[in-house]
Design a protein around this motif. Structure first.
Motif, PDB file in Angstrom:
ATOM      1  N   GLU A 124       0.816  -1.210   0.000  1.00 52.56           N
ATOM      2  CA  GLU A 124       0.000   0.000   0.000  1.00 52.56           C
ATOM      3  C   GLU A 124       0.855   1.268   0.000  1.00 52.56           C
ATOM      4  N   HIS A 125       2.049   1.166   0.592  1.00 50.63           N
ATOM      5  CA  HIS A 125       2.926   2.343   0.744  1.00 50.63           C
ATOM      6  C   HIS A 125       4.294   2.062   0.135  1.00 50.63           C
ATOM      7  N   PRO A 126       4.351   1.958  -1.192  1.00 50.54           N
ATOM      8  CA  PRO A 126       5.640   1.650  -1.823  1.00 50.54           C
ATOM      9  C   PRO A 126       6.654   2.784  -1.656  1.00 50.54           C
ATOM     10  N   ASP A 127       6.181   3.951  -1.231  1.00 51.19           N
ATOM     11  CA  ASP A 127       7.085   5.085  -1.026  1.00 51.19           C
ATOM     12  C   ASP A 127       7.672   5.137   0.386  1.00 51.19           C
ATOM     13  N   ALA A 128       7.357   4.148   1.216  1.00 53.92           N
ATOM     14  CA  ALA A 128       7.925   4.145   2.577  1.00 53.92           C
ATOM     15  C   ALA A 128       9.438   3.986   2.485  1.00 53.92           C
ATOM     16  N   VAL A 129      10.153   4.660   3.378  1.00 57.27           N
ATOM     17  CA  VAL A 129      11.618   4.566   3.360  1.00 57.27           C
ATOM     18  C   VAL A 129      12.160   3.723   4.513  1.00 57.27           C
ATOM     19  N   ALA A 130      11.309   3.442   5.496  1.00 54.17           N
ATOM     20  CA  ALA A 130      11.780   2.636   6.629  1.00 54.17           C
ATOM     21  C   ALA A 130      10.641   1.834   7.222  1.00 54.17           C
ATOM     22  N   VAL A 131      10.981   0.632   7.664  1.00 52.92           N
ATOM     23  CA  VAL A 131      10.060  -0.189   8.447  1.00 52.92           C
ATOM     24  C   VAL A 131      10.674  -0.298   9.840  1.00 52.92           C
ATOM     25  N   CYS A 132       9.912   0.124  10.840  1.00 49.10           N
ATOM     26  CA  CYS A 132      10.425   0.107  12.213  1.00 49.10           C
ATOM     27  C   CYS A 132       9.729  -0.981  13.007  1.00 49.10           C
ATOM     28  N   ALA A 133      10.511  -1.862  13.595  1.00 50.37           N
ATOM     29  CA  ALA A 133       9.947  -3.014  14.293  1.00 50.37           C
ATOM     30  C   ALA A 133      10.607  -3.182  15.657  1.00 50.37           C
ATOM     31  N   THR A 134      10.034  -4.092  16.435  1.00 51.51           N
ATOM     32  CA  THR A 134      10.494  -4.351  17.795  1.00 51.51           C
ATOM     33  C   THR A 134      10.728  -5.847  17.919  1.00 51.51           C
ATOM     34  N   LEU A 135      11.933  -6.266  18.264  1.00 51.95           N
ATOM     35  CA  LEU A 135      12.175  -7.702  18.407  1.00 51.95           C
ATOM     36  C   LEU A 135      11.371  -8.232  19.589  1.00 51.95           C
ATOM     37  N   CYS A 136      11.635  -7.695  20.781  1.00 53.07           N
ATOM     38  CA  CYS A 136      10.852  -8.103  21.946  1.00 53.07           C
ATOM     39  C   CYS A 136      10.042  -6.912  22.424  1.00 53.07           C
ATOM     40  N   GLU A 137       8.729  -7.044  22.409  1.00 51.78           N
ATOM     41  CA  GLU A 137       7.848  -5.985  22.911  1.00 51.78           C
ATOM     42  C   GLU A 137       7.784  -6.134  24.436  1.00 51.78           C
ATOM     43  N   THR A 138       8.597  -5.359  25.121  1.00 52.82           N
ATOM     44  CA  THR A 138       8.760  -5.495  26.576  1.00 52.82           C
ATOM     45  C   THR A 138       7.457  -5.252  27.329  1.00 52.82           C
ATOM     46  N   ALA A 139       6.536  -4.511  26.727  1.00 54.03           N
ATOM     47  CA  ALA A 139       5.281  -4.201  27.424  1.00 54.03           C
ATOM     48  C   ALA A 139       4.382  -5.428  27.546  1.00 54.03           C
ATOM     49  N   THR A 140       4.521  -6.371  26.614  1.00 54.96           N
ATOM     50  CA  THR A 140       3.605  -7.518  26.585  1.00 54.96           C
ATOM     51  C   THR A 140       4.332  -8.850  26.627  1.00 54.96           C
ATOM     52  N   GLY A 141       5.652  -8.843  26.427  1.00 56.53           N
ATOM     53  CA  GLY A 141       6.413 -10.085  26.390  1.00 56.53           C
ATOM     54  C   GLY A 141       6.379 -10.787  25.045  1.00 56.53           C
ATOM     55  N   VAL A 142       5.849 -10.130  24.031  1.00 51.87           N
ATOM     56  CA  VAL A 142       5.716 -10.743  22.697  1.00 51.87           C
ATOM     57  C   VAL A 142       7.026 -10.635  21.911  1.00 51.87           C
ATOM     58  N   LYS A 143       7.350 -11.691  21.174  1.00 51.83           N
ATOM     59  CA  LYS A 143       8.476 -11.648  20.251  1.00 51.83           C
ATOM     60  C   LYS A 143       7.941 -11.550  18.833  1.00 51.83           C
ATOM     61  N   ASN A 144       8.415 -10.547  18.107  1.00 50.30           N
ATOM     62  CA  ASN A 144       8.015 -10.413  16.699  1.00 50.30           C
ATOM     63  C   ASN A 144       9.000 -11.161  15.806  1.00 50.30           C
ATOM     64  N   ASP A 145       8.537 -11.564  14.650  1.00 43.13           N
ATOM     65  CA  ASP A 145       9.334 -12.404  13.757  1.00 43.13           C
ATOM     66  C   ASP A 145      10.174 -11.524  12.819  1.00 43.13           C
ATOM     67  N   ILE A 146      11.279 -11.057  13.342  1.00 42.21           N
ATOM     68  CA  ILE A 146      12.130 -10.129  12.589  1.00 42.21           C
ATOM     69  C   ILE A 146      12.709 -10.803  11.341  1.00 42.21           C
ATOM     70  N   ALA A 147      13.041 -12.082  11.453  1.00 37.06           N
ATOM     71  CA  ALA A 147      13.597 -12.784  10.285  1.00 37.06           C
ATOM     72  C   ALA A 147      12.603 -12.736   9.118  1.00 37.06           C
ATOM     73  N   ALA A 148      11.331 -12.931   9.425  1.00 37.12           N
ATOM     74  CA  ALA A 148      10.298 -12.889   8.375  1.00 37.12           C
ATOM     75  C   ALA A 148      10.155 -11.473   7.827  1.00 37.12           C
ATOM     76  N   TYR A 149      10.189 -10.485   8.703  1.00 36.25           N
ATOM     77  CA  TYR A 149      10.123  -9.088   8.229  1.00 36.25           C
ATOM     78  C   TYR A 149      11.292  -8.824   7.267  1.00 36.25           C
ATOM     79  N   GLY A 150      12.468  -9.308   7.660  1.00 35.07           N
ATOM     80  CA  GLY A 150      13.676  -9.054   6.871  1.00 35.07           C
ATOM     81  C   GLY A 150      13.545  -9.593   5.459  1.00 35.07           C
TER      82      GLY A 150
END
Lengths: 392, 392
Positions: A124-150
Motif C-alpha cells: 500500500e505504501h511503496p514510497d515508505a523509506v523505513a520499516v520500524c519493528a520491535t524484536l521483543c515488545e517489553t510491554a507484553t512479552g511478545v516476540k516479533n518475527d524479525i527474520a520474516a520481516y527481513g
C-alpha cells in the motif's frame, strides 16, 4: 532481606563488572581508551552477529532509536511502524516528533504483528523509506518475527530498523542474516550493565541512505560515530566507566558463545512459563520472547498490590503492566545476569504471595514444573548461568 | 606509579562516590528512585543558583546542548553564536545540523568575546531568537563574561543559552541573576562524576518559547523531562547509578557552599597561573577561567611530547591543544575533586619535564610561587580541598 532485581530491565550487573567500573576514571583521548573502544566494538559485532561496526552512544535506548531515525529517515520521509505495544508506539512517537509521516500497523496487545500485515502495508505504501519493528515488545512479552520481516523488506528500497533493546544478547538476533539495516540496543538489559549506553549497528544499505541524507542532528548523527571509530575514537565524551564494564560483559558472552546463550535463555524462559502456568496463571503473550515472561493477574487480585507485596515480603522486584495494562499483568525478566535459580526464587515468591492473596493454586506446583522443564532439557556439563568469570 | 588525572575533564571521582555507584543496580520506576531524583534536582537548583528545575539527561554534555537547541530554537530560527574556540564552534555546528541560521561572532583564540560584540550583533540581527555562549572555553582556558551578556540579552526576545560544562560547580555561575535562560552542564567536570549525564536548566522565558515551538526531537525534547519531573520521574531509563553518585557530589557541594567553592577554585587557579608563569611559560588566556590554566608551550619544544612525557614519567595526565592549537599549548585542569596539592604535583612534574627538555627555568620557582599565592590568601580554618565527606 536479599534483593533480586527481576524486572525486564535494568537487570543485575555482575559483581566483577561493578568493581571494574568503580576503578578511577581515566581520560578518553588516550591510546588506552582507543584500544578499549576497538576491543568492545569488535566484540559487539559478534554479539550483534554483524560484519558492520556497531556504534556506541552515551544515551538511553530511546536515544539510540532517535539517532537511528534522525540519521536514516529524512524529515517528511514515510515510516511504517509495526506496533504490538508501548515500545512499538515509541517508534511512532519518535517519527512524529521528527516530522516523519508514520503509517501504523498494529496488533492486539499480547499478539505479534504478522509478517503478512507488513507485506500488505508495503504494498500500500511503496514510497515508505523505513520499516520500524520491535524484536521483543517489553510491554507484553511478545516476540516479533524479525527474520520474516527481513525477508519481506530486503528486496525493497526500505530500511529495516529494529529495536532489539530487551532482547539482543539473550534472544536470537542475527542482524546480518535477517537483513536488519539499523539494529538498536541498550546497556541495561542482556548486556549486564547499568543504563547509560545505546548501541546501533548499520548495514551498507543503511549507510548509503544515511550518507545521502541531509543531517538533522549533531549528537545523534550516526556518521560522526562511524567516522570517529575509524581511529577507534568517540566523537563526544563517552560514558567511559560503563564502556569499561561493557568489555567484561562482552568477554563473558564471547566465552559462552551466542548459540549457547540463546539456548540457555530459551530453556530458562520455557521453565518460567511452565512455572507461571502451573500456578494457574494465564500467559499473556501468544508468541513469547525468551527475555521475559508475562502472566495475567487473576481476576479479583490487584496487580499493583501483588507486585508490591512480592518485593516487600520477599525482596523480588518484578514489574507490573504499563498504560492500559496497569494492574493487569505481571512481568518477570530473565535476561542478562539472571540464572534459572533466580527464576526459581521469583516463582517461589510469586506463588507464596498469590496464596496469601487468595488465589487458588497447589503449593510447590510452580517450582516443580519449572524444575521439570530444566530436567527434561538437561545437557550434562551445561550449567544454568552465565559462563564463568573470564580472564581480564 | 601513582596516577593523577588533571585534564579539563573527565576529572577524578571521589572514592566514596565510586563505591556508591558500584552498589547493585536498582529499578528506576520505584519510590526510591523518585526520592533520589527529587533530592538531586533540588540540590542541582542550588548548584545552578536557579529557582527553576534542572533537568537530568542521559547523554554527554553535547547531548545537553543539542537538547537545548532542538527544544528552544525552531528550525530556520536565527542563532547568534559567540565563539572563542572549539566549544563555541560546537554551538554553531549543532545549530547548522539542526537547520538553524547561524550568525558567528568570534574572538581570537585566547581572548573572550566582548559584550559589545554581542550588542552589535543583536543590533544587526534583531530577529535572532537565541544567543549561544560558553562560560569557560575549555579549548583555550578563557572565561567569557556571561553576566554582561545576560544584561544585554534580558531586555530582548532572545534567549541566552549557555554552555557551562567545564565551569558550573567551580566557576561562579549565577544562572538566574545572570539571566541565563538555558544553562547546560555535564557530569564529568566540576560535579565529580564519570561522563554520562547532562543537565539543563530552563527559565520561565525559556519555557514560554519551548512550549510554543513545534517538537523537533523526542529524546531531546526538554518538555518530556520537565513533565516527568512533576512526579519526580525520568521520561527515559536514566543512568541511575550515575545519579546515585551525583547525590553524594551535590551533598558535598552543598555542605561547602557555592561561595566557598568559587573562592577556593579562584585561589587554586591563581596559584596555578603563578606557578606556570614562574617556570617561564606564557599564559594563553587573557581572561582565564578558574577551572583550568592554559600555558603556551615554549618554542622549540614539542607540546605533544611534553604532555606525553609528563604522563609517562610522573603519572600526571595533562591535556594538550586541539585542532589548530595541537602541540602549542598545555592545559591543566583544576576543577571537581582536585585540590591545591594536586596542582602542586602537576606543577612539579611539568617543571621537571621542561628541565629535561631543555627549557630554561629556575628549579623550584614554580611550586614556590604557587605556594606563596596560597600563603598570601590564607584563611585560618579554610582548607585547600573539598568539604569533608558528608553523612549519607
Amino acid at each position: 532481606m536479599k534483593q533480586r532485581l527481576m524486572t525486564p530491565g535494568p537487570t543485575p550487573v555482575p559483581e566483577e563488572t561493578l568493581l571494574e567500573m568503580a576503578k578511577p576514571v581515566t581520560y578518553h583521548r588516550s591510546a588506552g581508551f582507543r584500544q578499549l573502544l576497538a576491543e568492545v566494538t569488535e566484540d559487539l559485532r559478534y554479539v550483534f552477529q554483524t560484519a558492520n561496526p556497531v556504534l556506541t552512544l552515551t544515551a538511553s535506548g530511546t536515544g539510540g532509536m532517535e539517532a537511528a531515525i534522525a540519521s536514516a529517515v529524512p524529515s517528511t520521509g514515510k515510516m511504517i511502524c509495526l506496533i504490538a505495544g508501548r515500545w512499538g508506539e515509541r517508534w511512532r512517537n519518535i517519527g512524529k516528533a521528527l516530522g516523519c509521516e508514520v503509517v501504523s500497523v498494529t496488533s492486539a496487545y499480547g499478539q505479534p504483528v504478522e509478517p503478512n500485515q507488513l507485506a500488505a502495508a508495503l504494498g500500500e505504501h511503496p514510497d515508505a523509506v523505513a520499516v520500524c519493528a520491535t524484536l521483543c515488545e517489553t510491554a507484553t512479552g511478545v516476540k516479533n518475527d524479525i527474520a520474516a520481516y527481513g525477508k519481506i523488506v530486503t528486496g525493497t528500497n526500505c530500511l529495516l530498523v529494529v529495536d532489539a533493546i530487551s532482547a539482543l544478547g539473550c534472544v536470537e538476533c542475527r542482524t546480518d542474516d535477517w537483513h536488519i539495516d539499523l539494529c538498536v540496543t541498550g546497556s541495561q538489559k542482556a548486556l549486564m550493565l547499568p543504563p547509560g549506553l545505546a548501541f546501533v549497528s548499520v548495514s551498507d544499505k543503511g549507510w548509503k541512505v544515511i550518507d545521502a541524507a541531509a543531517p538533522r542532528a549533531f549528537y545523534f548523527d550516526l556518521r560522526k560515530y562511524r567516522d570517529a571509530l575509524k581511529t577507534h575514537d568517540a566523537p563526544f565524551t563517552p560514558a567511559n566507566t560503563l564502556i569499561r564494564g561493557l568489555r567484561l560483559s562482552l568477554k563473558r558472552m564471547r566465552a559462552e558463545g551466542m548459540n549457547a546463550i540463546w539456548t540457555r535463555f530459551a530453556r530458562m524462559a520455557a521453565a518460567a512459563r511452565a512455572g507461571l502456568s502451573a500456578m494457574n496463571l494465564t500467559l499473556f503473550a501468544s508468541a513469547p520472547s525468551e527475555s521475559l515472561s508475562v502472566a495475567m493477574v487473576p481476576e479479583g487480585i490487584d496487580g499493583n498490590a501483588l507486585v508490591a507485596r512480592v518485593e516487600k515480603h520477599y525482596g523480588v522486584k518484578l514489574a507490573g503492566g504499563q498504560d492500559s495494562l496497569k494492574g493487569k499483568i505481571v512481568r518477570l525478566g530473565h535476561m542478562g545476569y539472571i540464572d534459572f535459580f533466580d527464576v526459581l526464587a521469583a516463582l517461589s515468591a510469586l506463588e507464596l504471595v498469590l496464596l496469601e492473596m487468595g488465589h487458588s493454586l497447589e503449593p510447590g506446583a510452580s517450582v516443580a514444573a519449572a524444575q521439570r522443564v530444566m530436567a527434561e532439557s538437561i545437557n550434562v556439563g551445561q550449567g544454568v548461568g552465565n559462563a564463568a568469570r573470564v580472564d581480564r
